[in-house]
Design a protein around this motif. Sequence first.
Motif, PDB file in Angstrom:
ATOM      1  N   ARG A 116      -3.493  -2.618  -2.114  1.00 11.88           N
ATOM      2  CA  ARG A 116      -2.218  -2.085  -2.610  1.00 11.88           C
ATOM      3  C   ARG A 116      -2.284  -0.801  -2.763  1.00 11.88           C
ATOM      4  NH1 ARG A 116      -1.052  -6.215  -7.760  1.00 11.88           N
ATOM      5  NH2 ARG A 116      -0.530  -7.990  -6.393  1.00 11.88           N
ATOM      6  N   GLY A 117      -1.263  -0.113  -3.178  1.00 18.25           N
ATOM      7  CA  GLY A 117      -1.305   1.299  -3.539  1.00 18.25           C
ATOM      8  C   GLY A 117      -1.877   2.322  -2.546  1.00 18.25           C
ATOM      9  N   TYR A 118      -2.955   3.008  -3.175  1.00 16.81           N
ATOM     10  CA  TYR A 118      -3.754   3.952  -2.543  1.00 16.81           C
ATOM     11  C   TYR A 118      -4.296   3.530  -1.369  1.00 16.81           C
ATOM     12  CZ  TYR A 118      -6.607   8.128  -2.080  1.00 16.81           C
ATOM     13  OH  TYR A 118      -7.336   9.221  -1.688  1.00 16.81           O
ATOM     14  N   TRP A 119      -5.057   2.383  -1.511  1.00 14.62           N
ATOM     15  CA  TRP A 119      -6.059   1.841  -0.513  1.00 14.62           C
ATOM     16  C   TRP A 119      -5.066   1.467   0.843  1.00 14.62           C
ATOM     17  CZ3 TRP A 119     -11.156   0.272  -1.164  1.00 14.62           C
ATOM     18  CH2 TRP A 119     -11.830   0.539  -2.472  1.00 14.62           C
ATOM     19  N   ARG A 120      -3.542   0.860   0.303  1.00 13.49           N
ATOM     20  CA  ARG A 120      -3.103   0.541   1.642  1.00 13.49           C
ATOM     21  C   ARG A 120      -2.411   1.749   2.356  1.00 13.49           C
ATOM     22  NH1 ARG A 120       0.288  -4.210   2.841  1.00 13.49           N
ATOM     23  NH2 ARG A 120       2.146  -3.625   3.591  1.00 13.49           N
ATOM     24  N   ARG A 121      -1.992   2.798   1.487  1.00 17.56           N
ATOM     25  CA  ARG A 121      -1.444   3.814   2.216  1.00 17.56           C
ATOM     26  C   ARG A 121      -2.771   4.586   3.026  1.00 17.56           C
ATOM     27  NH1 ARG A 121       0.583   4.888  -2.833  1.00 17.56           N
ATOM     28  NH2 ARG A 121      -0.932   6.527  -3.490  1.00 17.56           N
ATOM     29  N   LYS A 122      -3.891   4.747   2.422  1.00 18.64           N
ATOM     30  CA  LYS A 122      -4.919   5.369   3.317  1.00 18.64           C
ATOM     31  C   LYS A 122      -5.209   4.432   4.443  1.00 18.64           C
ATOM     32  CE  LYS A 122      -5.637   8.965   0.968  1.00 18.64           C
ATOM     33  NZ  LYS A 122      -5.310  10.312   1.349  1.00 18.64           N
ATOM     34  N   ALA A 123      -5.280   3.262   4.247  1.00 18.59           N
ATOM     35  CA  ALA A 123      -5.578   2.297   5.663  1.00 18.59           C
ATOM     36  C   ALA A 123      -4.524   2.564   6.569  1.00 18.59           C
ATOM     37  CB  ALA A 123      -5.535   0.912   5.132  1.00 18.59           C
ATOM     38  N   TRP A 124      -3.254   2.887   6.201  1.00 19.66           N
ATOM     39  CA  TRP A 124      -2.269   3.016   7.307  1.00 19.66           C
ATOM     40  C   TRP A 124      -2.377   4.121   7.799  1.00 19.66           C
ATOM     41  CZ3 TRP A 124       1.514  -0.001   8.981  1.00 19.66           C
ATOM     42  CH2 TRP A 124       2.516   0.819   9.913  1.00 19.66           C
ATOM     43  N   ARG A 125      -2.849   5.260   7.171  1.00 21.18           N
ATOM     44  CA  ARG A 125      -3.036   6.637   7.895  1.00 21.18           C
ATOM     45  C   ARG A 125      -4.359   6.641   8.708  1.00 21.18           C
ATOM     46  NH1 ARG A 125      -2.579  11.386   3.576  1.00 21.18           N
ATOM     47  NH2 ARG A 125      -3.188  12.504   5.414  1.00 21.18           N
ATOM     48  N   LEU A 126      -5.389   5.904   8.221  1.00 23.86           N
ATOM     49  CA  LEU A 126      -6.559   5.819   8.990  1.00 23.86           C
ATOM     50  C   LEU A 126      -6.309   4.965  10.404  1.00 23.86           C
ATOM     51  CD1 LEU A 126      -9.644   6.195   8.765  1.00 23.86           C
ATOM     52  CD2 LEU A 126      -9.897   3.957   7.828  1.00 23.86           C
ATOM     53  N   ARG A 127      -5.463   3.716  10.325  1.00 24.29           N
ATOM     54  CA  ARG A 127      -5.231   3.139  11.391  1.00 24.29           C
ATOM     55  C   ARG A 127      -4.331   3.927  12.367  1.00 24.29           C
ATOM     56  NH1 ARG A 127      -2.605  -3.007  11.810  1.00 24.29           N
ATOM     57  NH2 ARG A 127      -0.744  -1.807  11.778  1.00 24.29           N
ATOM     58  N   ALA A 128      -3.426   4.804  12.048  1.00 23.08           N
ATOM     59  CA  ALA A 128      -2.720   5.396  12.949  1.00 23.08           C
ATOM     60  C   ALA A 128      -3.341   6.575  13.642  1.00 23.08           C
ATOM     61  CB  ALA A 128      -1.579   6.352  12.148  1.00 23.08           C
ATOM     62  N   ALA A 129      -4.503   7.183  12.726  1.00 22.65           N
ATOM     63  CA  ALA A 129      -5.571   8.244  13.359  1.00 22.65           C
ATOM     64  C   ALA A 129      -6.231   7.473  14.314  1.00 22.65           C
ATOM     65  CB  ALA A 129      -6.147   8.805  12.448  1.00 22.65           C
ATOM     66  N   LEU A 130      -6.713   6.388  14.166  1.00 21.47           N
ATOM     67  CA  LEU A 130      -7.642   5.793  15.108  1.00 21.47           C
ATOM     68  C   LEU A 130      -6.888   5.096  16.408  1.00 21.47           C
ATOM     69  CD1 LEU A 130      -9.799   3.424  12.851  1.00 21.47           C
ATOM     70  CD2 LEU A 130     -10.402   4.967  14.201  1.00 21.47           C
TER      71      LEU A 130
END
Lengths: 414, 346
Positions: A116-130
């Motif tokens: 949720r929240g911060y964790w979810r946003r960061k995961a989204w950005r991490l996956r996009a970068a990968l």
Amino acid sequence: MIFLIANWVMLIPVACGLAISLVLSSDMVERPQDSWVRLSLRITVWTLLIFALIGFCLRATPLHFFWIIVLLAFASACWIWNYRFARHALMLVVLATRGDTQRLMAVTHYLLSEGRGYWRRKAWRLRAALAASYHWSAAATQAGLATEAQTRLALGLLKHDPGGTQTVRDMLTEGTVQRIALIRMTHRLVAASVSLLALAAFGATTVLLIMPTMGKMAQDYGHMISDRGLWQTLFLDGHVYLWFPLIIWLVVGLISVILLFPRLTRHIPLVWLDMGYYRGLTLQGCACMLRINPRAADVCRAVAEALPIPLWSARLRLAASAIDAGMPAPQALNQQRILHADEARVLALGRTPQAWAWTLEEIARTQRERSMARLDLGSQIASVLIVLISGGLIAVLAVALLGSLTNWVLHVVP
Amino acid sequence: MSDTESSPTAVHTAAAALPASGHLDALRLSLAAQLAPSGWRKSLHWLAQQIAAGCTWEDALHHGDWHPPATLHALVATALASGQPALIVLEVLESRAHTQRSWRTLLSSLAYPLVLLVIALGLTGFTMFMICQAFDSSSVDPLFGIRDIEQVNLVVADLRHTLYGIGITMAWFALLVITIGLLATPLARFNLLGHIPLFGKPFRWLALGDFLARLAVFSRHQATLSPLLQTVAASYGNDPLSMIADRVSLRIAEGMSLHQALHRTILSDRQAGVALTLIDLQTNDFSQSVTEASQLLEQMACQTCERLSFLLPLFVLLLVASLMWATWSVCSLILMAGFSLLSSLI
């Protein structure tokens, strides 16, 4: 009486909640799928809040407002620290995957489905970068997980060694521990400042409560008192003496709070507090790079590129230019004040890059320990000084007040 | 005990005649005793001496003089069934000692604020009680004017109500603690502690980290997952983690993965689930993956403890300052009434 009744009544749902929890949790080994436990908890919390609100509406004193402000501040601090924790925990998770893209993708998938929240946003950005074929270390930087200096340095160095070395990972872990220790020491100062700010406010409030009466007495009976000047100073112009310590503590508190933000201190060379830490970090980065690349100038450039501290990056670039121009590496590092003269002499004794790496590692370790010890001692001395000075100020005010009262009683009452 | 503590030469001679594994096991047990909690040390030392003296493990475990705590007995018995008892006991206690360091960090982060709060509340309550007593038993009324005595009476009544409030809150808290202590099962206590705000998360994460570390230790000696979990459950004895391990084993038998089964337990939550995802993606070393997940959870718990150790003292300091402020403002009101009395006397 109403408060007593309210006290007892409001604890009934707590007791019910506890009983329900005891019954339900006596064989609960899995997280509850049904909503009974959550429902009982919610009922308890809401009942407590409603009774607290009723109590507050019936009788609201300044102290209640103060407690509400403290509670709000605490909640805000927890909220801010949750972000810090989430960022750090995610970085630890990324490191634990050891750069395995499949594991990283699994982690991001989990976070996108359950986070949720911060964790979810960061995961989204991490996956996009990968997905954009970034190296995992660069992806972590892109996702905004590497905000602290040692994290960015370690991830920057990983670019030069795509497999990822244990040394760099150790550096990151060790650096994180050190950074936390630094923050804790700064926090000690902040805690001392804030608590003594409260103490100063407490003393000031006390005198402010007494001052109107005393001021009136000074006006009515001042002509009968021998040291009228002191009386006048204390009780008519006394606000100067009250605001002075308050402003001092406010400034000390603000400076301490500013020191908490590495982003600010990174760009301000006059903040001596972190200078030793950054020097140790720079030398540790050089030691790591020397194990990968034996050319000193390249090492300096790589570390300068990876290091997110402008001052030290500039020094390293100048040192690299000097080495290219033919100056020995220890001398160039000494000239740019990255190494002390005695450290440069020790480094010059090494004949191989491995020896240099080992020496730099040892110098960095010594520097870290020395700066930590100094900072620890400094923060303790500063805390004690803050306590003594504020205690002294309050004692002076109290003695002056008692002295004047005694004087007044002796001269006026008879 | 006197038999086992005979002269060093005799023990040495007897030990020299033993196979090397006996010495090694005794040494491992002695090392384990150094890492063990204080209640376990005596039993482990006794066991080490028996093994060093040539006694077999079965004989030592069934000896009438050995009265270990139930959890230690369960651990040693399970380790014996796994084949290398001394090594397993040593490894389990090593990982336990590591977790205990994190536990100490967690407890020390709570100790200072709690002690400070209790002392502040106690002192405030005592001051208020003394003031109320002084005004109840004194005959100062005639000395004050009508207006002042009304004000002072109001203040004292406020003090009395506050005192009742503090007393009732403390009594309820004591009642809750006693109720939980007497009525709650170990699992219920574990659940309640694990759901306390701020403290609950690191508490659960450390327990999960300890569970995974023990799983990693036993997995080096046993390959199949379901029997492995049953072994781990047996090694915990009556601990709540034993029931959790049993349930995880059941879920795995139903076809669930280890990560999913662990994530469903009360030990896990959203954040811990991130660490658990690493377990199911092991390449070839299951033990390594589980150890990494355990270490990650411990690091996360330590991070939370760091946060607590900063935030809680600051918050409690503010509360204590407000208590001092409230007490002193009441005292200053009485002082003001005293000034007023002095004025009226002139």
